[in-house]
Write a protein that holds these residues in place. Structure first.
Motif, PDB file in Angstrom:
ATOM      1  N   SER A   1     -10.586  18.659 -44.783  1.00 53.56           N
ATOM      2  CA  SER A   1     -10.382  19.913 -43.853  1.00 53.56           C
ATOM      3  C   SER A   1      -9.814  21.017 -44.342  1.00 53.56           C
ATOM      4  O   SER A   1      -9.933  22.029 -44.005  1.00 53.56           O
TER       5      SER A   1
ATOM      6  N   GLY B   1     -14.333  19.585 -40.276  1.00 48.26           N
ATOM      7  CA  GLY B   1     -13.902  20.421 -39.138  1.00 48.26           C
ATOM      8  C   GLY B   1     -15.142  21.196 -38.652  1.00 48.26           C
ATOM      9  O   GLY B   1     -14.927  21.700 -37.425  1.00 48.26           O
TER      10      GLY B   1
ATOM     11  N   GLY C   1     -11.130  26.223 -36.484  1.00 44.30           N
ATOM     12  CA  GLY C   1     -10.220  25.629 -35.386  1.00 44.30           C
ATOM     13  C   GLY C   1     -10.307  24.257 -35.435  1.00 44.30           C
ATOM     14  O   GLY C   1      -9.250  23.329 -35.456  1.00 44.30           O
ATOM     15  N   GLY C   2     -11.640  23.674 -35.828  1.00 41.44           N
ATOM     16  CA  GLY C   2     -11.825  22.204 -35.807  1.00 41.44           C
ATOM     17  C   GLY C   2     -11.015  21.685 -37.099  1.00 41.44           C
ATOM     18  O   GLY C   2     -10.330  20.582 -36.989  1.00 41.44           O
TER      19      GLY C   2
ATOM     20  N   LEU D   1      -8.245  22.988 -38.592  1.00 44.01           N
ATOM     21  CA  LEU D   1      -6.941  23.049 -38.543  1.00 44.01           C
ATOM     22  C   LEU D   1      -6.623  21.780 -37.714  1.00 44.01           C
ATOM     23  O   LEU D   1      -5.685  21.132 -37.894  1.00 44.01           O
ATOM     24  N   GLN D   2      -7.462  21.443 -36.549  1.00 46.49           N
ATOM     25  CA  GLN D   2      -7.111  20.147 -35.929  1.00 46.49           C
ATOM     26  C   GLN D   2      -6.956  18.972 -36.554  1.00 46.49           C
ATOM     27  O   GLN D   2      -5.914  18.117 -36.360  1.00 46.49           O
ATOM     28  N   TRP D   3      -7.911  18.703 -37.636  1.00 47.51           N
ATOM     29  CA  TRP D   3      -8.018  17.486 -38.348  1.00 47.51           C
ATOM     30  C   TRP D   3      -6.851  17.522 -39.246  1.00 47.51           C
ATOM     31  O   TRP D   3      -6.167  16.519 -39.624  1.00 47.51           O
ATOM     32  N   HIS D   4      -6.729  18.867 -39.825  1.00 50.53           N
ATOM     33  CA  HIS D   4      -5.522  19.030 -40.890  1.00 50.53           C
ATOM     34  C   HIS D   4      -4.194  18.602 -40.369  1.00 50.53           C
ATOM     35  O   HIS D   4      -3.527  17.721 -40.999  1.00 50.53           O
ATOM     36  N   PHE D   5      -3.897  19.061 -38.980  1.00 53.75           N
ATOM     37  CA  PHE D   5      -2.606  18.694 -38.580  1.00 53.75           C
ATOM     38  C   PHE D   5      -2.521  17.203 -38.330  1.00 53.75           C
ATOM     39  O   PHE D   5      -1.523  16.875 -38.327  1.00 53.75           O
ATOM     40  N   ALA D   6      -3.448  16.652 -37.648  1.00 52.87           N
ATOM     41  CA  ALA D   6      -3.554  15.354 -37.196  1.00 52.87           C
ATOM     42  C   ALA D   6      -3.154  14.397 -38.493  1.00 52.87           C
ATOM     43  O   ALA D   6      -2.388  13.445 -38.407  1.00 52.87           O
TER      44      ALA D   6
ATOM     45  N   TRP E   1       0.469  14.637 -39.921  1.00 53.96           N
ATOM     46  CA  TRP E   1       1.493  13.820 -39.066  1.00 53.96           C
ATOM     47  C   TRP E   1       1.404  12.433 -39.781  1.00 53.96           C
ATOM     48  O   TRP E   1       2.484  11.686 -39.793  1.00 53.96           O
TER      49      TRP E   1
ATOM     50  N   TRP F   1       2.422  27.232 -42.600  1.00 54.02           N
ATOM     51  CA  TRP F   1       2.125  26.951 -41.476  1.00 54.02           C
ATOM     52  C   TRP F   1       3.220  27.472 -40.629  1.00 54.02           C
ATOM     53  O   TRP F   1       3.210  28.172 -39.619  1.00 54.02           O
TER      54      TRP F   1
END
Length: 212
Positions: A43, A66, A70-71, A73-78, A81, A158
């Protein structure tokens, strides 16, 4: 009657101990860390392509994750964590159990060079998977440090305003992006070398899957 000295000369070589090589918690955290790192890398390549640091270099979309910024970024942040919490658990359990000291230390440049040359000449033994050679110790310590740099440089990018000291330690926002890219590249190189080593010693993969 044979003397103890004579018996020691004729005794068969000591075989590696049987039983569990990697406990369950090592295997679970290892595979979760691997999953998180790969998801972040793929991602991250898509995020990089949206604003490349090196204008003449981008990643082929087919190997990114992704679909769009936007997609990605969602994968990256998930994945971030997962990597942070699972990575902290992995380090905590290694330190608390004493495994970190047993497996990864001590290690010295001379030992790493010696075992590296032995590996290149096909003389490095993998008879007992419980014992890490100096090259393995260095590689695993290196990737732990590299992942820490990845997380810190990612935070500096970030949350640049919220972590000004971290941003400045990285040399500013633009330099933090370069640090993040370089750390990601080193992780990709580690994964490639790791896969080659697994192919050469397939028993190591079985041990990480079933524990022995």
């Amino acid at each position: 009657m044979a003397t103890p000295h004579a018996l020691s000369k004729t005794a068969p070589p000591v075989m590696p101990k049987s039983g569990t090589i990697h406990p369950v918690w090592v295997r679970v955290t290892h595979w979760l860390n691997a999953l998180a790192a790969i998801l972040m890398m793929l991602s991250g390549w898509r995020i990089y392509d949206a604003s490349p640091i090196f204008k003449s270099f981008t990643f082929p979309p087919a190997i990114t994750l992704g679909g769009w910024l936007g997609g990605a970024l969602q994968w990256h942040f998930a994945a971030m964590w997962l990597l942070v919490f699972n990575g902290l658990l992995y380090l905590a359990l290694n330190l608390a159990s004493g495994r970190f000291m047993r497996k990864f230390l001590p290690v010295s440049p001379r030992a790493v060079l010696h075992d590296f040359i032995a590996a290149l000449t096909g003389k490095l033994s993998h008879a007992d998977l419980r014992v890490y050679n100096a090259v393995q110790k260095f590689a695993y310590l290196f990737v732990v440090c590299d992942l820490i740099v990845l997380v810190l440089s990612g935070l500096a990018i970030w949350k640049s305003v919220q972590f000004p000291l971290l941003r400045e330690l990285m040399g500013g926002y633009d330099n933090a992006r370069i640090v993040h890219f370089c750390a990601m590249s080193l992780m990709a190189a580690f994964i490639a070398v790791h896969l080659v080593m697994v192919a050469l010693v397939p028993r190591s993969l079985l041990a990480m899957l079933r524990g022995r």
